[in-house]
Design a protein around this motif. Structure first.
Motif, PDB file in Angstrom:
ATOM      1  N   SER A   1      -4.127  20.907  10.782  1.00  0.00           N
ATOM      2  CA  SER A   1      -5.221  21.755  10.860  1.00  0.00           C
ATOM      3  C   SER A   1      -4.863  22.993  10.600  1.00  0.00           C
ATOM      4  CB  SER A   1      -6.012  21.570  12.043  1.00  0.00           C
ATOM      5  OG  SER A   1      -5.217  22.061  13.006  1.00  0.00           O
ATOM      6  N   ILE A   2      -5.871  24.080  10.244  1.00  0.00           N
ATOM      7  CA  ILE A   2      -5.766  25.409  10.369  1.00  0.00           C
ATOM      8  C   ILE A   2      -7.073  26.032  10.704  1.00  0.00           C
ATOM      9  CG2 ILE A   2      -6.494  25.620   7.689  1.00  0.00           C
ATOM     10  CD1 ILE A   2      -4.466  28.143   7.767  1.00  0.00           C
TER      11      ILE A   2
ATOM     12  N   GLY B   1      -2.102  18.086  14.959  1.00  0.00           N
ATOM     13  CA  GLY B   1      -3.031  19.446  14.654  1.00  0.00           C
ATOM     14  C   GLY B   1      -2.028  20.654  14.220  1.00  0.00           C
ATOM     15  N   ASP B   2      -0.688  20.631  14.173  1.00  0.00           N
ATOM     16  CA  ASP B   2      -0.072  21.692  13.662  1.00  0.00           C
ATOM     17  C   ASP B   2       0.668  21.148  12.376  1.00  0.00           C
ATOM     18  OD1 ASP B   2       1.147  24.210  13.480  1.00  0.00           O
ATOM     19  OD2 ASP B   2       2.133  24.330  15.275  1.00  0.00           O
TER      20      ASP B   2
ATOM     21  N   GLY C   1     -14.664  24.373  14.266  1.00  0.00           N
ATOM     22  CA  GLY C   1     -13.699  25.815  13.691  1.00  0.00           C
ATOM     23  C   GLY C   1     -12.409  25.534  13.075  1.00  0.00           C
ATOM     24  N   TYR C   2     -12.018  24.265  12.942  1.00  0.00           N
ATOM     25  CA  TYR C   2     -10.667  23.880  12.197  1.00  0.00           C
ATOM     26  C   TYR C   2     -10.938  23.022  11.057  1.00  0.00           C
ATOM     27  CZ  TYR C   2      -8.159  25.780  16.257  1.00  0.00           C
ATOM     28  OH  TYR C   2      -7.537  26.810  17.052  1.00  0.00           O
ATOM     29  N   PHE C   3     -10.160  23.294   9.993  1.00  0.00           N
ATOM     30  CA  PHE C   3     -10.143  22.402   8.846  1.00  0.00           C
ATOM     31  C   PHE C   3      -8.859  21.424   9.005  1.00  0.00           C
ATOM     32  CE2 PHE C   3      -9.067  21.173   4.602  1.00  0.00           C
ATOM     33  CZ  PHE C   3     -10.228  21.367   3.874  1.00  0.00           C
TER      34      PHE C   3
ATOM     35  N   GLN D   1      -2.472  23.515   6.330  1.00  0.00           N
ATOM     36  CA  GLN D   1      -2.025  24.911   6.746  1.00  0.00           C
ATOM     37  C   GLN D   1      -0.583  25.188   6.092  1.00  0.00           C
ATOM     38  OE1 GLN D   1       0.359  26.033  10.844  1.00  0.00           O
ATOM     39  NE2 GLN D   1      -0.949  24.826  10.988  1.00  0.00           N
ATOM     40  N   ASP D   2       0.182  24.153   5.525  1.00  0.00           N
ATOM     41  CA  ASP D   2       1.565  24.344   4.969  1.00  0.00           C
ATOM     42  C   ASP D   2       1.189  23.506   3.775  1.00  0.00           C
ATOM     43  OD1 ASP D   2       3.955  24.692   4.474  1.00  0.00           O
ATOM     44  OD2 ASP D   2       4.765  23.263   5.841  1.00  0.00           O
TER      45      ASP D   2
END
Length: 482
Positions: free
Chosen positions: A455-456, A447-448, A120-122, A128-129
């Motif tokens: 990821s997002i 992951g952030d 469920g994470y891209f 994300q940014d």
């Protein structure tokens, strides 16, 4: 929901179904632009203004707009625009995203530019940014177009290419072109970010040259990133090697000929939130001093780093300030290098929204002088504030509460977005409170945004798109001017 939704059969549920049906397309389009390494280059480059990657991703995004039947415009390769026009509106609402990314750095478990979806994470650098916000903006326009919605304002998606390296793209655009009547910047969190702290960034350059045993010093994960790696190279001696070779993790030492390289490892985070990471530069400086790995003259220079970072409220440089809206200043050293034998320490700060008239340069300059350094200011930008009582802010806040089922209030943040460069603008999304990623998907410090394995959550993309579609439909009925 309001009449603009209830007058449609199924209202909000229809929007949710439309988004769910298009998630495979959204993932495919996000993959297209996340494959491109678009780290902005601000020095002279063969593909001006910001290098081949930024030019390529801008062209790709504009091409996607054209594929979907929208009009597009390239503003001299600095900024792009995709427009949804339904009439000769005199005023427009702009959604601003940036396509440039921070350098990928080291330590990835996934390939930074080979996007994958897992649990469920891209996962990809920049997803994300802020590339997911660009795709979200595109699908807001697509929703309006596919449903033949006639808006009272023009709706435009703007695409920047140098946000991470100083927002020089927006400086250029605002000097030369007209801005929308209202600008929303999906580069923070929900609901409305009514204030962004001001910026005071500078370099500290040592008066004295470094002691002769210090051959090199390097830490540069980007000014706006808490560094996860910092290094020094020292002249070899048997005594020094005996000490260095016994250093515990997160430090390591390596002998290379007549030199010893000492590396500190940390955990990266955005520099506006230093507590979220572990600053490798602080770890390195404290170890060099505490373990007597450098001479007394070099200790005098390196001690300024932990003095700044162990109390990140600016007190070491006499620039502490605070207010009720946004709390105290945050000031963190994130960069280190040697220049003509002198030590250079780079720091970033975010100051409270009401403190734009504080004498930062004067106070920090005097404090630096007393500690053996000159101050060279690299950025001094005023804070941004948007009245949270404005009808637009109130309406979007209410929309977030209804969709996310919370009671969150407008907030002030330390990070900086395009909103500080634009008239009548504020940051809006797409961050939100969601369950943590599944255990084992990411290592700590991964992951952030600005971290390895950026990821997002696909759920976040779905919810953000839902909020933006509903929010735009609502505020289109309002007077959006200040």
């Amino acid at each position: 929901m309001d009449e603009f939704l209830s007058e449609r059969e199924d209202g909000l549920s229809e929007i949710q179904k439309w988004i769910e049906d298009r998630m495979p397309e959204i993932v495919k389009d996000l993959t297209r632009i996340c494959r491109i390494r678009s780290v902005a280059e601000t020095e002279a480059v063969p593909y001006p203004p910001y290098g081949k990657g930024c030019l390529e991703v801008l062209e790709e995004m504009l091409h996607m707009g054209e594929e979907n039947g929208f009009s597009t415009r390239n503003y001299d390769n600095y900024v792009g625009k995709i427009s949804y026009d339904t009439s000769e509106q005199k005023e427009s609402i702009g959604i601003w995203a940036h396509l440039d990314v921070v350098d990928e750095g080291e330590g990835w478990d996934y390939e930074p530019y080979v996007p994958v979806v897992k649990d469920g994470y891209f996962i990809a650098r920049g997803c994300q940014d802020n590339k997911s916000s660009a795709i979200t903006g595109l699908y807001v326009l697509k929703y309006m177009k596919e449903h033949h919605i006639r808006l009272e304002h023009g709706l435009e998606l703007y695409l920047g290419t140098c946000e991470e390296q100083g927002m020089f793209d927006l400086d250029y655009y605002c000097r030369n072109y007209e801005c929308p009547a209202l600008s929303l910047v999906p580069d923070s969190g929900f609901p409305v970010c009514c204030g962004e702290r001001g910026s005071f960034n500078a370099e500290l350059i040592s008066h004295k040259k470094c002691g002769k045993e210090l051959l090199e010093a390097h830490c540069d994960c980007g000014l706006y990133t808490i560094p996860d790696m910092a290094q020094v190279t020292l002249t070899y001696s048997k005594e020094l090697w005996e000490k260095a070779s016994c250093l515990p993790l997160p430090l390591e030492a390596e002998r290379t000929g007549a030199a010893i390289q000492i590396t500190a490892r940390g955990i990266s985070a955005h520099a506006s939130n230093p507590e979220a990471g572990e600053n490798a530069l602080t770890i390195l400086a404290e170890t060099l001093c505490a373990q007597d790995l450098i001479s007394d003259e070099n200790k005098e220079l390196f001690r300024i780093i932990p003095a700044i970072n162990r109390n990140s409220t600016g007190k070491a440089l006499d620039v502490f300030c605070e207010d009720e809206l946004s709390g105290s200043i945050s000031l963190t050293a994130t960069q280190l290098r040697m220049q003509d034998g002198h030590l250079v320490v780079g720091f970033i700060s975010k100051y409270p929204v009401t403190c734009s008239d504080f004498p930062f340069e004067e106070r920090a300059g005097k404090a630096a002088e007393q500690q053996g350094f000159d101050l060279k200011t690299t950025r001094l930008a005023k804070a941004n504030y948007f009245n949270p009582e404005h009808a637009v802010a109130q309406t979007l806040t209410r929309t977030c509460r209804e969709i996310l089922k919370n009671e969150e209030e407008p907030f002030v943040m330390s990070g900086g977005t395009y909103a500080r460069k634009l008239p009548n603008a504020f940051a809006f999304g797409t961050g939100m409170k969601l369950p943590s990623p599944p255990a084992g998907l990411f290592r700590p410090g991964h992951g952030d945004y600005h971290q390895p394995d950026e990821s997002i959550s696909l759920l976040r993309i779905r919810k953000a798109l839902e909020i933006y579609i509903c929010g735009i439909l609502r505020i289109d009925k309002l007077d959006v001017k200040p």
